[in-house]
Design a protein around this motif. Structure first.
Motif, mmCIF file in Angstrom:
data_model
loop_
_atom_site.group_PDB
_atom_site.id
_atom_site.type_symbol
_atom_site.label_atom_id
_atom_site.label_comp_id
_atom_site.label_asym_id
_atom_site.label_seq_id
_atom_site.Cartn_x
_atom_site.Cartn_y
_atom_site.Cartn_z
ATOM 1 N N GLY A 255 -40.931 33.317 13.087
ATOM 2 C CA GLY A 255 -40.588 34.379 11.818
ATOM 3 C C GLY A 255 -39.962 35.654 12.275
ATOM 4 O O GLY A 255 -39.858 36.427 11.394
ATOM 5 N N LEU A 256 -39.079 35.776 13.022
ATOM 6 C CA LEU A 256 -38.422 36.990 13.802
ATOM 7 C C LEU A 256 -36.896 36.631 13.482
ATOM 8 O O LEU A 256 -36.216 36.157 14.382
ATOM 9 N N PRO A 257 -36.408 36.723 12.388
ATOM 10 C CA PRO A 257 -34.779 36.569 12.205
ATOM 11 C C PRO A 257 -34.259 37.576 12.744
ATOM 12 O O PRO A 257 -34.531 38.549 13.217
ATOM 13 N N ALA A 258 -32.942 37.306 13.250
ATOM 14 C CA ALA A 258 -32.083 38.370 13.940
ATOM 15 C C ALA A 258 -31.907 39.551 13.292
ATOM 16 O O ALA A 258 -31.696 40.576 14.116
ATOM 17 N N ASP A 259 -31.702 39.556 12.118
ATOM 18 C CA ASP A 259 -31.505 40.928 11.331
ATOM 19 C C ASP A 259 -32.780 42.000 11.497
ATOM 20 O O ASP A 259 -32.845 42.981 11.313
ATOM 21 N N PHE A 260 -33.891 41.281 11.886
ATOM 22 C CA PHE A 260 -35.039 42.121 11.869
ATOM 23 C C PHE A 260 -35.029 43.028 13.176
ATOM 24 O O PHE A 260 -35.642 44.053 13.149
ATOM 25 N N TYR A 261 -34.534 42.376 14.279
ATOM 26 C CA TYR A 261 -34.442 43.136 15.538
ATOM 27 C C TYR A 261 -33.342 43.619 16.225
ATOM 28 O O TYR A 261 -32.826 44.378 17.163
ATOM 29 N N SER A 262 -32.073 43.034 15.618
ATOM 30 C CA SER A 262 -30.806 43.334 16.350
ATOM 31 C C SER A 262 -30.217 44.642 16.079
ATOM 32 O O SER A 262 -29.791 45.193 17.085
ATOM 33 N N ALA A 263 -30.676 45.546 15.159
ATOM 34 C CA ALA A 263 -30.602 46.881 14.963
ATOM 35 C C ALA A 263 -31.091 47.857 16.268
ATOM 36 O O ALA A 263 -30.363 48.832 16.544
ATOM 37 N N LEU A 264 -32.036 47.308 17.171
ATOM 38 C CA LEU A 264 -32.808 47.888 17.967
ATOM 39 C C LEU A 264 -32.177 47.459 19.352
ATOM 40 O O LEU A 264 -32.465 47.847 20.480
#
Length: 264
Positions: A255-264
């Protein structure tokens, strides 16, 4: 202490130092909860830190000796010992989240999920401890680092923060690094250890998913954006950087798509 409620039982686990007994209690209490024998949530207050055995010697992360898998059995033992230490902490993290946040008006399904996580983390430690024994070693033989409980202390005041950091950062990191460890163990012919890590990896996807499920639930209840809230909590409570490469398929399955965390 009487185990007349789930939170009381969780505190018994947290205050048990012996790893084998911690595993036994985790699996027994999980079975009691699933069978309906244990029904009440309760509100027993957990300790600030769980009890630990006299060994391993706990050190700062930078002081723990590094060994590589290809350095013979000693390297593989060091890896499995480090993973066993992580899993022992993971047992306590699961039961701590159950006991610490009983005042947050959570549905039974929340506790169902974290009881399963605690049960599976106990299974993981048991598998690793058994494999160490087969290799002529035991948990406690080598030093380990004392940084793993820091995230629990940092987020003890806030369930959203706990979910943001422990399953959605720390356990998600396990999804990134475990496949490479499995491949290296296979490459040196240690298929028994590789098979254990595969079991752990497969079930850890569900643990990250459990964290994301209840993070989203709380954000919806508070009318907050999950993505923006998670990023804010990570910036405030995670002392480090999110390091690629990321295992995007496993993270997405949790449930963690790439756009969820990529900005960090």
């Amino acid at each position: 202490m009487e185990q007349d409620s789930l939170s009381a039982a969780a505190v018994v686990i947290l205050t048990t130092a012996d790893p084998a007994e911690k595993v036994r209690l985790s699996r027994t209490i999980a079975a009691r909860w699933r069978s309906g024998e244990l029904r009440a949530i309760g509100n027993t207050v957990p300790p600030t830190r769980p009890q630990r055995p006299d060994h391993p010697l706990l050190m700062a992360p930078r002081d723990v000796p590094k060994r590589k898998i290809n350095q013979g059995s000693k390297g593989r033992i060091a890896l499995l010992h480090a993973l066993a230490h992580i899993e022992l902490n993971a047992i306590d993290l699961a039961w701590d989240i159950i006991a610490r946040f009983t005042g947050d008006d959570l549905p039974k399904a929340f506790y169902d999920g974290w009881v399963q996580v605690g049960d599976e983390e106990a299974k993981h430690f048991d598998l690793l401890a058994g494999r160490l024994s087969e290799l002529g070693a035991s948990y406690g033989d080598l030093p380990a680092h004392d940084g793993l409980w820091r995230a629990a202390e940092e987020t003890a005041h806030d369930l959203l923060a706990r979910l943001a950091i422990v399953p959605m950062v720390l356990e998600a990191r396990g999804l990134d690094v475990t496949p490479a460890m499995i491949a290296k163990l296979d490459a040196v012919g240690d298929r028994d250890s590789a098979a254990i890590l595969q079991i752990i990896f497969d079930e850890e996807v569900g643990h990250v998913a459990c964290g994301k499920q209840w993070f989203d639930f709380l954000c919806a209840r508070q009318e907050r954006s999950p993505q923006e809230t998670w990023r804010d909590l990570v910036r405030r409570h995670f002392h480090g950087a999110l390091k690629p490469p990321f295992n995007e398929p496993a993270r997405s399955a949790a449930g963690l798509p790439a756009d969820f965390y990529s900005a960090l």
